[in-house]
Write a protein that holds these residues in place. Sequence first.
Motif, PDB file in Angstrom:
ATOM      1  N   ARG A 124      64.451  52.958  27.242  1.00 12.31           N
ATOM      2  CA  ARG A 124      63.145  53.302  26.672  1.00 12.31           C
ATOM      3  C   ARG A 124      62.169  52.155  26.905  1.00 12.31           C
ATOM      4  NH1 ARG A 124      66.758  54.984  22.621  1.00 12.31           N
ATOM      5  NH2 ARG A 124      66.368  53.132  21.366  1.00 12.31           N
ATOM      6  N   THR A 125      60.896  52.532  26.934  1.00  7.80           N
ATOM      7  CA  THR A 125      59.869  51.511  27.115  1.00  7.80           C
ATOM      8  C   THR A 125      58.568  51.989  26.506  1.00  7.80           C
ATOM      9  OG1 THR A 125      58.869  50.016  28.745  1.00  7.80           O
ATOM     10  CG2 THR A 125      58.929  52.352  29.303  1.00  7.80           C
ATOM     11  N   VAL A 126      57.653  51.044  26.348  1.00  8.39           N
ATOM     12  CA  VAL A 126      56.287  51.360  25.937  1.00  8.39           C
ATOM     13  C   VAL A 126      55.379  50.838  27.035  1.00  8.39           C
ATOM     14  CG1 VAL A 126      54.476  51.050  24.215  1.00  8.39           C
ATOM     15  CG2 VAL A 126      56.876  51.168  23.499  1.00  8.39           C
ATOM     16  N   ALA A 127      54.778  51.759  27.782  1.00 13.98           N
ATOM     17  CA  ALA A 127      53.932  51.389  28.910  1.00 13.98           C
ATOM     18  C   ALA A 127      52.472  51.427  28.494  1.00 13.98           C
ATOM     19  CB  ALA A 127      54.155  52.338  30.079  1.00 13.98           C
ATOM     20  N   THR A 128      51.703  50.437  28.971  1.00  8.91           N
ATOM     21  CA  THR A 128      50.253  50.462  28.789  1.00  8.91           C
ATOM     22  C   THR A 128      49.650  51.163  29.999  1.00  8.91           C
ATOM     23  OG1 THR A 128      50.289  48.371  27.553  1.00  8.91           O
ATOM     24  CG2 THR A 128      48.172  49.085  28.471  1.00  8.91           C
TER      25      THR A 128
ATOM     26  N   HIS B  96      46.467  52.646  31.982  1.00  9.78           N
ATOM     27  CA  HIS B  96      45.023  52.406  32.074  1.00  9.78           C
ATOM     28  C   HIS B  96      44.311  53.723  32.372  1.00  9.78           C
ATOM     29  CE1 HIS B  96      45.390  47.985  31.915  1.00  9.78           C
ATOM     30  NE2 HIS B  96      46.571  48.230  32.470  1.00  9.78           N
ATOM     31  N   ALA B  97      44.290  54.567  31.371  1.00  6.51           N
ATOM     32  CA  ALA B  97      43.641  55.873  31.443  1.00  6.51           C
ATOM     33  C   ALA B  97      43.501  56.390  30.012  1.00  6.51           C
ATOM     34  CB  ALA B  97      44.466  56.850  32.285  1.00  6.51           C
ATOM     35  N   PRO B  98      42.572  57.315  29.774  1.00  7.65           N
ATOM     36  CA  PRO B  98      42.409  57.860  28.419  1.00  7.65           C
ATOM     37  C   PRO B  98      43.675  58.578  27.950  1.00  7.65           C
ATOM     38  CG  PRO B  98      40.505  58.383  29.793  1.00  7.65           C
ATOM     39  CD  PRO B  98      41.552  57.835  30.705  1.00  7.65           C
ATOM     40  N   ALA B  99      43.906  58.550  26.658  1.00  8.19           N
ATOM     41  CA  ALA B  99      45.095  59.181  26.103  1.00  8.19           C
ATOM     42  C   ALA B  99      45.153  60.669  26.436  1.00  8.19           C
ATOM     43  CB  ALA B  99      45.128  58.978  24.592  1.00  8.19           C
ATOM     44  N   ALA B 100      43.995  61.350  26.434  1.00  9.01           N
ATOM     45  CA  ALA B 100      43.979  62.783  26.727  1.00  9.01           C
ATOM     46  C   ALA B 100      44.470  63.067  28.137  1.00  9.01           C
ATOM     47  CB  ALA B 100      42.572  63.340  26.524  1.00  9.01           C
ATOM     48  N   ALA B 101      44.071  62.214  29.098  1.00  6.04           N
ATOM     49  CA  ALA B 101      44.491  62.421  30.484  1.00  6.04           C
ATOM     50  C   ALA B 101      45.987  62.194  30.646  1.00  6.04           C
ATOM     51  CB  ALA B 101      43.704  61.489  31.410  1.00  6.04           C
TER      52      ALA B 101
ATOM     53  N   PRO C 145      55.760  65.086  29.331  1.00  5.74           N
ATOM     54  CA  PRO C 145      56.362  66.142  28.525  1.00  5.74           C
ATOM     55  C   PRO C 145      55.985  65.976  27.064  1.00  5.74           C
ATOM     56  CG  PRO C 145      58.016  64.519  29.167  1.00  5.74           C
ATOM     57  CD  PRO C 145      56.775  64.200  29.945  1.00  5.74           C
ATOM     58  N   PRO C 146      56.059  67.061  26.277  1.00 13.21           N
ATOM     59  CA  PRO C 146      55.614  66.988  24.888  1.00 13.21           C
ATOM     60  C   PRO C 146      56.414  66.036  24.020  1.00 13.21           C
ATOM     61  CG  PRO C 146      56.701  69.084  25.367  1.00 13.21           C
ATOM     62  CD  PRO C 146      56.478  68.399  26.666  1.00 13.21           C
ATOM     63  N   VAL C 147      57.630  65.660  24.443  1.00 14.16           N
ATOM     64  CA  VAL C 147      58.425  64.757  23.620  1.00 14.16           C
ATOM     65  C   VAL C 147      58.019  63.294  23.818  1.00 14.16           C
ATOM     66  CG1 VAL C 147      60.417  66.270  23.444  1.00 14.16           C
ATOM     67  CG2 VAL C 147      60.221  64.726  25.397  1.00 14.16           C
ATOM     68  N   ALA C 148      57.245  62.999  24.850  1.00 12.73           N
ATOM     69  CA  ALA C 148      56.733  61.637  25.015  1.00 12.73           C
ATOM     70  C   ALA C 148      55.530  61.452  24.094  1.00 12.73           C
ATOM     71  CB  ALA C 148      56.351  61.390  26.472  1.00 12.73           C
ATOM     72  N   ARG C 149      55.410  60.270  23.517  1.00 11.78           N
ATOM     73  CA  ARG C 149      54.331  60.027  22.552  1.00 11.78           C
ATOM     74  C   ARG C 149      53.261  59.150  23.173  1.00 11.78           C
ATOM     75  NH1 ARG C 149      53.539  56.472  17.915  1.00 11.78           N
ATOM     76  NH2 ARG C 149      55.561  55.499  18.286  1.00 11.78           N
ATOM     77  N   VAL C 150      52.019  59.609  23.078  1.00 10.58           N
ATOM     78  CA  VAL C 150      50.870  58.881  23.626  1.00 10.58           C
ATOM     79  C   VAL C 150      50.048  58.348  22.461  1.00 10.58           C
ATOM     80  CG1 VAL C 150      48.821  59.003  25.074  1.00 10.58           C
ATOM     81  CG2 VAL C 150      50.852  60.360  25.669  1.00 10.58           C
ATOM     82  N   GLU C 151      49.770  57.040  22.491  1.00  5.06           N
ATOM     83  CA  GLU C 151      49.047  56.387  21.401  1.00  5.06           C
ATOM     84  C   GLU C 151      47.719  55.833  21.920  1.00  5.06           C
ATOM     85  OE1 GLU C 151      49.727  52.612  18.343  1.00  5.06           O
ATOM     86  OE2 GLU C 151      51.414  53.450  19.484  1.00  5.06           O
ATOM     87  N   HIS C 152      46.624  56.276  21.346  1.00  4.65           N
ATOM     88  CA  HIS C 152      45.290  55.867  21.778  1.00  4.65           C
ATOM     89  C   HIS C 152      45.049  54.384  21.485  1.00  4.65           C
ATOM     90  CE1 HIS C 152      40.911  56.077  22.367  1.00  4.65           C
ATOM     91  NE2 HIS C 152      40.806  55.396  21.230  1.00  4.65           N
TER      92      HIS C 152
ATOM     93  N   CYS D  22      45.833  53.506  26.844  1.00  7.35           N
ATOM     94  CA  CYS D  22      46.678  54.079  25.800  1.00  7.35           C
ATOM     95  C   CYS D  22      48.099  53.549  25.980  1.00  7.35           C
ATOM     96  CB  CYS D  22      46.680  55.611  25.863  1.00  7.35           C
ATOM     97  SG  CYS D  22      47.372  56.284  27.390  1.00  7.35           S
ATOM     98  N   LEU D  23      48.912  53.708  24.942  1.00  8.83           N
ATOM     99  CA  LEU D  23      50.314  53.339  25.005  1.00  8.83           C
ATOM    100  C   LEU D  23      51.153  54.590  25.181  1.00  8.83           C
ATOM    101  CD1 LEU D  23      50.630  50.678  22.152  1.00  8.83           C
ATOM    102  CD2 LEU D  23      50.371  50.284  24.608  1.00  8.83           C
ATOM    103  N   LEU D  24      52.113  54.537  26.098  1.00  9.33           N
ATOM    104  CA  LEU D  24      53.006  55.656  26.345  1.00  9.33           C
ATOM    105  C   LEU D  24      54.415  55.275  25.912  1.00  9.33           C
ATOM    106  CD1 LEU D  24      53.744  58.432  27.519  1.00  9.33           C
ATOM    107  CD2 LEU D  24      53.933  57.324  29.776  1.00  9.33           C
ATOM    108  N   HIS D  25      54.921  55.949  24.856  1.00  6.16           N
ATOM    109  CA  HIS D  25      56.284  55.737  24.385  1.00  6.16           C
ATOM    110  C   HIS D  25      57.171  56.773  25.061  1.00  6.16           C
ATOM    111  CE1 HIS D  25      54.895  53.263  20.849  1.00  6.16           C
ATOM    112  NE2 HIS D  25      53.788  53.918  21.154  1.00  6.16           N
ATOM    113  N   ILE D  26      58.078  56.317  25.915  1.00  3.78           N
ATOM    114  CA  ILE D  26      58.851  57.250  26.719  1.00  3.78           C
ATOM    115  C   ILE D  26      60.235  56.688  26.975  1.00  3.78           C
ATOM    116  CG2 ILE D  26      58.054  56.332  28.943  1.00  3.78           C
ATOM    117  CD1 ILE D  26      57.923  59.272  29.923  1.00  3.78           C
TER     118      ILE D  26
END
Length: 331
Positions: free
Chosen positions: A245-249, A251-256, A262-269, A275-279
């Motif tokens: 697992r990782t948390v990637a930064t 460089h794009a808007p959270a909506a994009a 996939p819906p199980v990945a969490r996007v943090e504005h 945004c931060l991507l928890h995947i």
Amino acid sequence: MDDVTTRDPAARLLRLLSLLQSRTDWPGPELADRLGVSTRTIRSDVERLRDLGYPVSATSGTAGGYRLGPGARLPPLLLDDEEAVAVAVGLRTAAAQTVGGIEETSLRALAKLEQVLPARLRPRLAALTAYTVPVPAGGGPAVDSDVLAALASACRDRRRLRFDYRDHDGNATVRDTEPHRLVSTGRRWYLVAWDVDRDDWRTFRIDRLTPRTPMGPSFPGRWMPPGDAIDFVTKGVASTLGPCRTVATVHAPAAAVSERVPPVARVEHLDDARCLLHIGAATPLTLAVYLAALGLPFTVDGPAELLEALRQVARHCTAAASAGGAAVPER
């Protein structure tokens, strides 16, 4: 009300049935006014509906009224144009989902509906079918439709529910819960419930649980923590996607980013541009491919195995691009 419906008993009966199906309670005088007849005629028509098997009950009160309730068998339903198309689309979608045993049933019901669908609605349904591509279930585990119905009833009636549960590692436990909501992520179904023994909210894979009967006593409503049931499930599942697992930064808007994961990945504005991507994923290489497939600039700090996998993917991609149209050497 047009004169034909008022004069024709059959047309009036169908109109009365449609009104009774549209809401729970109807005062007798209001039905009479809608149909342009007397309350005595309404009483007579209600008796005819009962003779046909429709469970119409009379409600007490100064004005009197009627209610269409559940019966011993399913009587015919009257659907307007929008409802008929919506049901047909829903049945097509259900046939491709991960509810075990419902695919064939959905197709049988769809065949019956299409057989009686008015000609004016067929082009609309054909267009929706031809130009709508549902995302397949993706090989997720099927859940039993009877179990799903039992859980939905427990959520609706606020009844305590005990079930046998097998976790990710295969450990078997008995859980005592207050069920709240059912959530489908496309590949899997989850139950969001208050775990009585652990005194906290939990999510449970429905394909891993077996309800115990009968259900327990009723319970009062409980406040859900911040975020709705869907957010609660996605946050919980994202943390168990795999050992890497990782948390990637990104460089794009959270909506994009949300549109590409996939819906199980969490996007943090973070802000309008990051945004931060928890995947997570089963292996570092799989996770590296997920991140590369975003097509967006990103940075990660680790773990070390993921960084090495990203370098490996970069080398392979660079070599493929450099080779261009050159023939692949024989092995």
